[in-house]
Design an enzyme around this catalytic site. Sequence first.
Site, PDB file in Angstrom:
ATOM      1  N   ASP A 109       0.806  -1.207   0.000  1.00 37.78           N
ATOM      2  CA  ASP A 109       0.000   0.000   0.000  1.00 37.78           C
ATOM      3  C   ASP A 109       0.847   1.269   0.000  1.00 37.78           C
ATOM      4  O   ASP A 109       1.881   1.351   0.675  1.00 37.78           O
ATOM      5  CB  ASP A 109      -0.907   0.007   1.240  1.00 37.78           C
ATOM      6  N   GLU A 113       0.248  -0.913  -4.993  1.00 38.59           N
ATOM      7  CA  GLU A 113      -0.864   0.030  -5.004  1.00 38.59           C
ATOM      8  C   GLU A 113      -0.282   1.409  -5.280  1.00 38.59           C
ATOM      9  O   GLU A 113       0.236   2.076  -4.370  1.00 38.59           O
ATOM     10  CB  GLU A 113      -1.610   0.006  -3.666  1.00 38.59           C
TER      11      GLU A 113
END
Length: 605
Positions: free
Chosen positions: A244, A286
């Site tokens: 992330d 991501e």
Amino acid sequence: MEPLRLIYGDHPGFAGFIDDLKSLLLSRWNERPAALKDLDLQRDLSPEWFLSERMVGYVFYIDRFAGDLKGVLKHVDYLSELGANYIHFMPCLKPRPGDSDGGYSVMDYRAINPDLGTMDDLEAVTAALRGKDMSVCIDLVLNHTAKEHEWAVKARAGDAKYQDYYWMFDTDEMPKKYSETLVEVFPATAPGNFTYYDDAKKWVWTTFNEHQWDLNWSNPDVFLEVVDIMLNLANRGADILRLDAVAFMWKRMGSNCQNQPEVHDLLQALRAATRIAAPALIHKAEAIVAPRDLVPYLGAGRHSGKEANLAYHNNLMVQYWSSLATRDVRLMTHVLGTHFPSVFRNASWATYIRCHDDIGWAITEEDGAALNHMSGHGHRNFLADFYTGRHPGSFARGAIFQENADTGDRRNSGSFASLAGLEAAQEAKDGAEISMAIERILMGHALMASFSGLPLIYMGDELGLTNDYSFTKDPTKAHDNRWMHRPAMDWKLTAKRNKSETVEGRIFAGVQHILGRRKANSRLSALCPTHIVDIGHPSIFAFKRESALGPLLALFNFSESWLSLPRSWLEGHGISDFHDALADQTLTPTFHELVLPPYARLWLV
């Protein structure tokens, strides 16, 4: 070794760092369970397993899908019925209490959110899913930790070692200099990029929220800590790690501190490290960034084939919604045809139409100017209005998520079904509009299932779940309208999925059919190049998948109108018998033309 040398080679402890890394990798390999070492061998023999046309993803928050980890196993048959074999557990590591940015403010990477279960539960569930040929994806936040994380607590208490794990400053001089070129991610709820803590007498870099402290990746100790965390999750059964906020990992004065070259060296080094001690594990980046910055996350130049195995194709998602609103695919054709290669080495896209997050309208001035009729800023504002339902003639229901006062840019929240018009149509009890909304939803699924990559279905989209406004009654969620498109699974509603006369049945059957036809067509493997085709029609989007079996030409009508294409044009692109692999039937062109119904989706071979 080379990426690490580039990043940390000038660090005085570099030699010791390399020795520590080798010891760590050996230790975690020795601890790896025998069943997972067997999986390592299987995937060494089939290293492109995740690129197969048979891969289909399903994404959910565990509590909203099944209550807790053990509850997931009660719904394995449902996942199998849909065809899912890549199961993404949304953030499930232990978050901070209260607002945790949807679980992305993690206070303990070695524990599961106690509301969901334990690490032992995770290990048991991943093993059970593996027995059903299902792989599990876990979120791992790389840019920051919660301020309640053990490292942050020690840093705040004055421990110099752990203060160097973060970006901490004694005065605001450096934060002010960095801020000159930084952008605000959440300007409405978390303005600025730094927070002052009076008890610690320090300014801390907090890109996303006050409670999320940015890690200092220029410190090799942070690299070692994160590798250890990654291998712990791998040894517990994680097959894929969703990394992330990777775009923000490296800080450089005078830049926006996004997509810096060192980020790509770090991601290559992290992949190499886990490849040594947990070969079956793959990485998904991501990085929700502009087209020119997105491609490198799948490996470019010296990183080719060595960086992330998967990355979100946010531009495919943005262009789908843009073309749906305008009924005009020319921007989509330009962006996807200009900025992205046809195939990657040992990597591909994770394709999606909606997810748990907001939609940021990643449309640049340069791309707008290329079409001679569009302002990037103006088009972004049009889309923001359209997908709240404010624009005249809009079929959508959604909300504005964050507005940047400096740029005027706005993002949007809303579920797939509501943005596609189903909520408004059902409110109006308009059967024709309900049918149009269903066709938009199914076209989106057919697009992501046939474009290069691994398609991801967000929980409930296969049933047409609309916006959930109950989040406003929860004080921990009320400030964040992204929760409107994170509804709880309605298991009573799933009972309608086999009833063809219901909306849920029509959508589920359509999605199930699309995924089944994808799995039956090797032309849709991510190993087969994808070439965008400018069809010369403003409302028809097309791309060609090349394979040894011959081409597959995918066609999508982004309008409510009946359209047609000349038979001669299609034959010029290698289509001879007009077999639609999606419908699994042969079409008959009429008057030398092929007719496309509203929101048609065809896979011609």
